[in-house]
Structures are given as structure tokens and as C-alpha cells.
Design an enzyme around this catalytic site. Sequence first.
Site, mmCIF file in Angstrom:
data_model
loop_
_atom_site.group_PDB
_atom_site.id
_atom_site.type_symbol
_atom_site.label_atom_id
_atom_site.label_comp_id
_atom_site.label_asym_id
_atom_site.label_seq_id
_atom_site.Cartn_x
_atom_site.Cartn_y
_atom_site.Cartn_z
ATOM 1 N N GLY A 1 0.830 -1.203 0.000
ATOM 2 C CA GLY A 1 0.000 0.000 0.000
ATOM 3 C C GLY A 1 0.863 1.252 0.000
ATOM 4 O O GLY A 1 0.540 2.252 -0.651
ATOM 5 N N SER B 1 -3.883 8.926 8.016
ATOM 6 C CA SER B 1 -3.119 7.953 7.233
ATOM 7 C C SER B 1 -1.865 8.610 6.690
ATOM 8 O O SER B 1 -1.933 9.573 5.925
ATOM 9 C CB SER B 1 -3.968 7.414 6.077
ATOM 10 O OG SER B 1 -3.120 6.889 5.079
ATOM 11 N N ASP C 1 -0.204 -0.815 13.169
ATOM 12 C CA ASP C 1 0.277 -2.115 12.669
ATOM 13 C C ASP C 1 0.577 -3.099 13.799
ATOM 14 O O ASP C 1 0.759 -4.294 13.553
ATOM 15 C CB ASP C 1 1.530 -1.925 11.803
ATOM 16 C CG ASP C 1 1.214 -1.182 10.507
ATOM 17 O OD1 ASP C 1 0.030 -1.129 10.107
ATOM 18 O OD2 ASP C 1 2.148 -0.641 9.897
HETATM 19 C C1 S3P Z 1 2.484 3.278 6.428
HETATM 20 C C2 S3P Z 1 1.383 3.826 6.999
HETATM 21 C C3 S3P Z 1 0.313 3.045 7.636
HETATM 22 C C4 S3P Z 1 0.774 1.637 7.979
HETATM 23 C C5 S3P Z 1 1.520 0.989 6.857
HETATM 24 C C6 S3P Z 1 2.742 1.823 6.470
HETATM 25 C C7 S3P Z 1 3.475 4.152 5.776
HETATM 26 O O1 S3P Z 1 -0.778 2.950 6.737
HETATM 27 O O2 S3P Z 1 -0.328 0.836 8.350
HETATM 28 O O3 S3P Z 1 1.945 -0.298 7.222
HETATM 29 O O4 S3P Z 1 4.596 3.699 5.467
HETATM 30 O O5 S3P Z 1 3.152 5.328 5.552
HETATM 31 P P1 S3P Z 1 -1.878 4.119 6.607
HETATM 32 O O6 S3P Z 1 -1.186 5.317 6.182
HETATM 33 O O7 S3P Z 1 -2.836 3.636 5.565
HETATM 34 O O8 S3P Z 1 -2.506 4.217 7.965
#
Ligand code: S3P
Length: 425
Positions: free
Chosen positions: A91, A164, A312
Site C-alpha cells: 500500500g 493515514s 500495525d
Molecule cells: C504506512 C502507513 C500506515 C501503515 C503501513 C505503512 C506508511 O498505513 O499501516 O503499514 O509507510 O506510511 P496508513 O497510512 O494507511 O494508515
Amino acid sequence: MKLHKADHVRGEITVPGDKSISHRSVMFGSIAKGTTEIHNFLESADCLSTIGCFRRMGIDIENKNGVVTVQGKGMHGLAAPAETLDCGNSGTTTRLISGILAPQNFDVTLTGDESIQKRPMKRIIEPLSMMGADIKSVRGNDCAPLRICGKPLAGIHYTSKVASAQVKSSILLAGLYADGLTSITEPQVSRNHTELMLKFFGAELESKGTTVTIWPATELFGNRIDVPGDISSSVYFVAAGLILPNSEVLIKNVGINPTRAGLIKVCEAMGADLPLLNEDHENAEPTADLLVRTSSLRGCVIEGDIIPTLIDELPTIAMMACFAEGTTVIRDAAELKVKESNRIAIMVENLRAMGADVEETEDGMIIHGGKPLHGAVIDSHKDHRIAMTFAVAALAADGETEIIDADCVDISYPAFYEELEKLTK
Ligand code: S3P
């Protein structure tokens, strides 16, 4: 993968480099001028997806003896990739790269695995479109694949419904290229690695409360990055050390950035014996060694502003709560449903399979601690954090536990099972 009860975990461990920081160092290094040398880079499937994407856009990235060297080509040095960019299971790759690609002068399609093609992308499509981006979900379902046709962007002020860091970072990266200022306000502060690293590379940003503002940049400058150990990988050893008898584990060089370190506060609230030693810094990121010892835990309430700082770690905390006296309530954590899997439903299903007393709620879980767990067949749903959480639960449960699709730990921690086993000797 089959696991059995262990008598203890004892020893010293260095967890691999932080995943969020490893991704960002490759991305920002690629659009910076000059060389970025990354030490303690996390060589896991997710971060290798990021390297793969930037290599396809003409960036020379070498990965030798634990050091990744990125030959940055500047903010306008990326080349149109010949094929669709594959973000794998990541993601972070998908959402952050979209912010970098929206203002380029070429078109590109991004996709990833089955899980990534189900995760919500409207959260970045909406703000990037407001900035003038041409970004569309190819199937019209607000998920990947995404088609991005590069366009000049204008700064906006955006109020996000979710805390986020992926959304915030996507907007800030687009803001680097936009005409005018770009700012984002979140409901709570999310992890701030993007802000710290962009500043370290020469960008101008300001953080005030829950709002971050970025000025457009003409150039970023590559630098050496020392990636601290990932607190999200350390949580499995923290949990094992706390819940198994006769245990003591020293976890070296862990990133304890306050926007990530809610785990430490929750452990304290649960009565954990968890001192921080050798507090230090790697670049702008605070670090410490965590000393974990067997503890009598009590339940607690986890809600509100702390949630984004341990999002997480929540599956593992929920598992730990089964070994605490009393009830633990997790609320305000609906974001867990849109991670690599629906982590509320899957935690509840798997903890129940092991005999735990857990209730699923709209935005979290209620865990009634103190019921002994027994071995079970655990479906990880190919979610690395579910697999690792239940590998630890297995060490504290009677009988045998079998984890299905256990090799998904390669996403963030390829050597996890070997490292865990070493500590049980
Ligand atoms: C992350 C942000 C978090 C986290 C993901 C890594 C990042 O997600 O859960 O494992 O590297 O910015 P969200 O931004 O969707 O909360």
C-alpha cells in the site's frame, strides 16, 4: 508451518530496518539529485517492489552487502516505464508513488497483487484529483489498477477523514511539484517519516498540530540514510518476551519516533517490564534498545489519538491481551479493516480458534484475558502481521499450531521464523 509451545524466549536480537523509512529512502532518493546511500535497508518483498518500480523508471539502484545505493536523477529525471508498474502487496508503494507520478510528464499504470487490488484508493484519488491530477481506477471500483496521466498540479488545502501517513505522504509528494502551497489536516497525527526525510533532503515543510504544509521545491539533495530497526517488527519479540515465562530479550536499535511508538505506552499501561536503553538518533529518527522481560499484564483501553501510532501493532497487542488479567478494549481502529487483510475479523476468527474470549466490534475488539490458548489451524489470509502474531501465540499455547501461507512474512520480515526460533533455544 507448524509451531509448538516454548519454555521461554531469551537473548539479543536486531530487527530489520524500518519498512516505512526504507520505502521512502528509495523513493525520495530517486527524485533527489546525487547519490543516496541507504544502510540497514529492509530487504523484504514490499521494499523490493518499490525498488522495482523506480528501476523501471530509469533509476540506477544497486543493492550490495546490505547497502542500497540510489543514483537520483532529480525531480524531473524519471522516465516513462515501458510496462505497468507492479507494487506487489505494498500500500505504501502504491499510494506514495501516485503522488510522485501525478505531476510527471508521462502516463503510467500501477497495479499490485490480489490484496492491493481490493484496498481503497479513493483516499488518494480524491485529493490528487483536486490538485488537478488525472488519476483513475481502471475498473472504476476505486481500487488498483490505477491509470495516471501526468499533469501540472496546483496546491490545495485538504482535510482528510482518515489519519493515514500514506494519504498524507501522497499529497505532500504531489505538493513538492505543485504550483503554490499544499497542506493537509488529519483527524490525528499519523507517522511523520515523510516530513522528517523530505526536510533532511532539503524540502521546506511545516508541521503544526495535525496540519502539515509543504512548499513547492525545485530540487532535493540525496543523502546517507541509516534506517533504524522497525518497531512494527519488534512487537513480536516484545509480545513473546512479555507473555512467555522466564523470558528476557534485548531488542537492539529500534526506531521509537513518537508518531510510531504507541506500543511502548500501551505496554506500560498493561504493566509491562520494558525499559528503554541507549536512547540515540539515526538521522532525524530517535532510536533505543528495548529490554523485555516476562510480566504480569493487565487489560487496558486503547483508543483515540494513540491508534495511528500503533496501528500495525494492534493485531499483536490484541493477542497479548489474551494473556492479561481483565478486559482490553480496542476502539477507533476501523482502519484495521482495510489493511493487507481485514485485521479485525481475521484476528477475532483466529484468536477464537485458539480458545480466546474475544468480541468483534465496528471499530475494534474487546478481549477478555486470562483464558489459556490452545493450538489451532490459523489462516493468515496471506497477511504477514497475522502470520507473525500467531507464530508468537503458538509459543504460548498448548499443543500444535499450524499457520497457513506462513511464508507471507517475506513481505516485511523474511528471516522471522528463524530469528524467533533462535530465541527459544
Ligand atoms: C504506512 C502507513 C500506515 C501503515 C503501513 C505503512 C506508511 O498505513 O499501516 O503499514 O509507510 O506510511 P496508513 O497510512 O494507511 O494508515
